[in-house]
Design an enzyme around this catalytic site. Structure first.
Site, PDB file in Angstrom:
ATOM      1  N   TYR A 438       0.761  -1.205  -0.093  1.00 31.85           N
ATOM      2  CA  TYR A 438       0.222  -0.010  -0.033  1.00 31.85           C
ATOM      3  C   TYR A 438       0.907   1.216  -0.110  1.00 31.85           C
ATOM      4  O   TYR A 438       2.199   1.361   0.032  1.00 31.85           O
ATOM      5  CB  TYR A 438      -1.199   0.013   0.827  1.00 31.85           C
ATOM      6  CG  TYR A 438      -0.905   0.004   2.514  1.00 31.85           C
ATOM      7  CD1 TYR A 438       0.562   0.274   3.027  1.00 31.85           C
ATOM      8  CD2 TYR A 438      -1.605  -0.356   3.337  1.00 31.85           C
ATOM      9  CE1 TYR A 438       0.486   0.252   4.446  1.00 31.85           C
ATOM     10  CE2 TYR A 438      -1.548  -0.483   4.736  1.00 31.85           C
ATOM     11  CZ  TYR A 438      -0.238  -0.093   5.258  1.00 31.85           C
ATOM     12  OH  TYR A 438      -0.005   0.251   6.842  1.00 31.85           O
ATOM     13  N   GLU A 439      -0.003   2.268  -0.158  1.00 31.16           N
ATOM     14  CA  GLU A 439       0.714   3.458  -0.466  1.00 31.16           C
ATOM     15  C   GLU A 439       2.024   3.408  -1.651  1.00 31.16           C
ATOM     16  O   GLU A 439       2.977   4.074  -1.575  1.00 31.16           O
ATOM     17  CB  GLU A 439       1.460   4.128   0.741  1.00 31.16           C
ATOM     18  CG  GLU A 439       0.609   4.558   1.822  1.00 31.16           C
ATOM     19  CD  GLU A 439      -0.521   5.703   1.412  1.00 31.16           C
ATOM     20  OE1 GLU A 439      -0.502   6.174   0.496  1.00 31.16           O
ATOM     21  OE2 GLU A 439      -1.775   5.432   1.945  1.00 31.16           O
ATOM     22  N   GLY A 440       1.719   2.579  -2.577  1.00 32.95           N
ATOM     23  CA  GLY A 440       2.663   2.253  -3.461  1.00 32.95           C
ATOM     24  C   GLY A 440       3.455   1.129  -3.442  1.00 32.95           C
ATOM     25  O   GLY A 440       4.283   1.226  -2.525  1.00 32.95           O
TER      26      GLY A 440
END
Lengths: 596, 596
Positions: A438-440
């Site tokens: 998550y968050e890239g």
């Protein structure tokens, strides 16, 4: 106690590597010296150890639950969140104008690590609020700021980031949620958002959703995305809560880990449209969202460090308690605690070195952030900003990847008991796996590292950092101790490998993008490894001086040993990664698609 | 279809690397040529794909359950097990004298991989029966053989291994279960055994427990351990089942993975003593148990390969379906399936290369086992036995460690969806973690590798294998193709690193055991990496010849690319490991215990 905050290690970094006393000379941080850091960290330790840590396993056993659109947090979480907000922890790094404490990131990041070590699922809620606050501070109108910021900073309300849709994950160009302008200047928002962390819950009175959507008639792709505030409850002029907005949680996910953190599917506009307020200007939503994302990416990197620390502590405790077999060196003539076995030590040292290395790197990154935002000199701000921006994908990507290895070793140290859920080590292994996603994902961080952070300036920032590392090597040589020389040898080899890779990336991104991106994640891993190892090398130099000055020899000696271990066992991977990247690109993309 | 057995790859190994036609010339294996292998593998594929694979996720959702001492397997498992036994799969490698099919391990191991890919929890039940059969074949009296073997080989009854007790995991010297001799030649067994895989269930009529216990008055430590058969139901003279024996399942564990496989706590003798029959001689139990363990260790290595294959297949399928973002090389001017992104290819190639490399190694190991047991020439048997014994800790240790990385990458390829349980990738990640632990942790395998397999003969076996690898390098040089030369370069570097480490281990195990055992797991990882890479290098040579002969170019080209990838990206780790082991021992054990 299931978690003891590593206050001493954090303060070592803050004092000696992040140079808090220099930060305390910056405008706005006058009161944020070492004494403040110590006082805040000790208070944070008390709260996270005593209140949050005991709830962590409960959250795994008894996840947040959904019924008829209402999400109820794990028992105990609501009360803990009230204590969190009463303590002012949400506002730690936020401006005093809106009720925050205005402390530097150098201090705030350490507290963030504690919250995450104690209870990662819990910590996600304030982490997302931080992102919403940053976005509103940067791009929100005065009215939006006045309406939302104070309650977000106090933690009375919480914030979320609504990016993902079923067809739009890493690829935000495919966002389809839409916003229809209304005559009163507001918008009506329609669409489905998924993977919304703490997107619905009962811990706060209101939830402030920051939502990406396309205004009717906007261009296709990422240039047509705008950012909106959609509160769960409308806010009246006097600040009181009004009607329920047309955003509803239709389900939450059944996940492998971070089970107490509800991951919501949010439906906007099924009953006429959710009222949305534009943040900044139309079609600049992605830019604002990146403000949130960058803060959150650093924060997720800290989560990796945090869960690694918790897994390490648990493994150490088990290995001191569990008695099995005699030591191979015959030093004990009976079955002994397993920490006496060299391979158990190897596992614990690996966990420790990774964690301390990444913590030191994150601390130095935070310090650069503070200087980039508060230093009176523009050039110094710029330099620090470039340094910080280079480090963010490493702090996010490398610290989270290492947390997978560390939490896996944490299970391994426990042997068969590690696989039994009640032991608790498995939870860290399951929880950690979200961090590289998550968050890239790590690949998205690596794209950032290759494209914006390396190719764009022809590798200048990277080479500048390499030059600083060379200075550290010279200092190690000047020290002349066996440990310093051994570390210098590995650091130099890793730096030279890094420079080869930077040249390869800077020289080939345009002409041979497949070759460069085939090695993007290995480049991130090599760079992160080098930067963390570098910080531990600096720590070794500090520790040698402290021992010479008669300060806290046991701690300082441990720091030296850990730095040496990092160099011998982790920095030593750099050469292999260099070969893979520079000489191995062809075989990554050669296989015919139909052969997979 | 959720799983497609890699029959082609398996037959490639069996034909070209394991040389099945040579095995078919050994006494007893006259009918076990390539045609037989193909027929058996295709039948196994049909069964595992169609019957076992669809039950895998069901087993995770709906684990085996315990109530009042009775364990009920996941719905569908009992019926599937009946089909498994009706098909004769339990007896595949066991002697025809007892109803088995007497096939070589070279064929049996491939079938074992399929069963485990399809359903690892299910596969554990026959895997444990295999161990019990081996132990009885080797050490059981004629009466025990007559009573138990036929029903174990048919799968009418199943077997278990009872080693672990709460205080005795890796350290079997601490086993406390006791056996009191009775006047009729039987024993009464008392004690608590934990972590007993399929220790209680409803899939078979009887369960044959093989149990370690101390006869009254036996010496302390491992020299006082004996092995007993304790059936769940007593067996009457006519073979019918009699009274319930005094062994009871008091609970099963709540585990992170392999949830359908019940992990039992078994209580012996709470109601007067469980009737036990001595296997072989008193106090030689550990020796016999190692027969089971060694078969099981090889089998667990195959489990690592199996779950890696399943994770790979799932990731490939997702990456061909999931559309996100444009390829970096501009080859497609729209969002494309993510398999077009170089980093996704890197992850898939890593998964593929690891899996194919370890599969090739396991196949060659099985072939050596067959020759060691069936070759008419004593010297050839001995050589093959030494080769096989060297490979067992690598097949177990390396294949299972690699399965952690592969299943983690499998989740990663799925992005956020990978963390959602319904997707299924997370199950493989959770299931795999037991593999580096049970049947001896990776550290225990590494102890075996260092002690019995390297130090004991002064590194002679290891050096002999290195010489064979050098021959492969010469063949690669003679081929002269760019791929062959590139692979030769990495293979040579890895071999030289390996020799350094073997010298270090052989030279220092007695004088500096801490230094050697500090590097034992890295040595195992380096050796496993080299051996798997070597087999793929051999595969590359075969594939080049097959292409020249006009045979199946697409498959053969893919094999060459995979071998090249393995060399560039995995063999390239060898140098760093060598440095860690040979130069880094000191920092592993230097930290003061109180500093942890």
């Amino acid at each position: 106690m299931s978690y003891v905050a590593p206050v001493k290690d954090m303060l070592f970094n803050i004092e000696h590597l992040a140079n808090i006393e220099q930060i305390a000379q910056l405008p706005g941080f006058e009161d944020a010296g070492l004494d403040t850091a110590q006082a805040v960290l000790e208070e944070s330790a008390k709260f996270t150890e005593g209140v949050l840590a005991p709830l962590n396993w409960e959250g795994d056993k008894n996840p947040s639950s959904w019924k008829d659109g209402v999400v109820t947090a794990t028992p105990g979480f609501k009360e803990a969140f009230k204590q969190f907000t009463d303590g002012g922890w949400q506002g730690l790094q936020h401006p005093t104008d809106f009720g925050g404490q205005g402390l530097p990131k150098t201090i705030g990041a350490a507290c963030g690590e504690m919250v995450n070590s104690a209870n990662m699922s819990f910590a996600l809620c304030p982490l997302l609020s931080d992102g919403a606050i940053e976005a509103l501070l940067t791009a929100g109108s005065d009215e939006l700021k006045a309406t939302y910021l104070e309650n977000l900073v106090s933690g009375k309300w919480t914030g979320t980031m609504n990016l993902t849709e079923p067809q739009a994950g890493s690829d935000l160009a495919m966002v389809r949620s839409r916003a229809e302008p209304q005559t009163d200047g507001t918008y009506k928002v329609f669409g489905t958002k998924i993977f919304i962390t703490w997107g619905e819950h009962d811990m706060a009175e209101n939830i402030v959703h920051l939502v990406l959507a396309r205004v009717t008639g906007a261009p296709e792709g990422v240039k047509g995305i705008s950012l909106f505030v959609c509160p769960k409850f409308m806010v009246n002029k006097d600040g009181s809560l009004g009607a329920r907005n047309d955003v509803h949680c239709v389900s939450i996910e059944h996940k492998m880990g971070i089970k107490a953190s509800p991951t919501a599917v949010l439906q906007y506009g099924d009953h006429g449209g959710a009222v949305g307020y534009l943040v900044g200007q139309e079609n600049r939503g992605l830019e604002y969202m990146f403000i949130m994302m960058n803060a959150a990416r650093y924060g997720v990197g800290v989560q990796g460090i945090a869960i690694a620390e918790r897994a390490y502590q648990k493994a150490v405790q088990f290995s001191k308690d569990r008695v099995q077999s005699r030591p191979v060196d015959g030093s004990i003539a009976a079955s002994a605690p397993i920490i006496h076995h060299p391979d158990v030590k190897r596992m614990l040292m690996t966990m420790r070195a990774y964690t301390e290395g990444c913590r030191a790197l994150a601390s130095v990154g935070a310090s650069a952030y503070d200087a980039a935002h508060h230093h009176p000199d523009a050039d110094t701000r710029k330099q620090n900003q470039a340094f910080y921006e280079y480090m963010v994908p490493l702090i996010k990507g490398y610290s989270t990847e290492m947390s997978l290895e560390v939490t896996s070793l944490g299970v391994q140290v426990h042997g068969g008991m590690g696989f039994i859920e009640e032991t608790g080590a498995a939870q860290y292994y399951r929880d950690a796996k979200i961090l590289t996603i998550y968050e890239g994902t790590t690949a998205i961080q690596a794209n950032d590292l290759v494209g914006r952070k390396t190719a764009r300036d022809g590798g200048q920032t990277a080479k500048g950092i390499a030059a600083q590392i060379e200075t550290t090597e010279a200092e190690l040589a000047a020290s002349g101790s066996a440990h310093a020389l051994a570390v210098a040898k590995r650091l130099k080899a890793a730096r030279l490998a890094f420079i080869d890779v930077v040249d390869f990336v800077a020289g080939n991104t345009k002409a041979s993008p497949n070759a460069v991106f085939a090695g993007s994640v290995p480049y991130l891993m090599l760079a992160g490894n080098l930067m963390a190892g570098w910080q531990l090398a600096r720590a070794l130099l500090v520790a040698e001086k402290q021992i010479a000055a008669g300060n806290d020899a046991p701690f300082m000696q441990a720091k030296i040993t850990t730095a040496r271990f990092y160099a011998d066992h982790l920095l030593s991977k750099a050469g292999g990664l260099r070969d893979s990247i520079v000489e191995g690109a062809e075989s990554v993309t050669a296989l015919a698609l139909e052969a997979f």
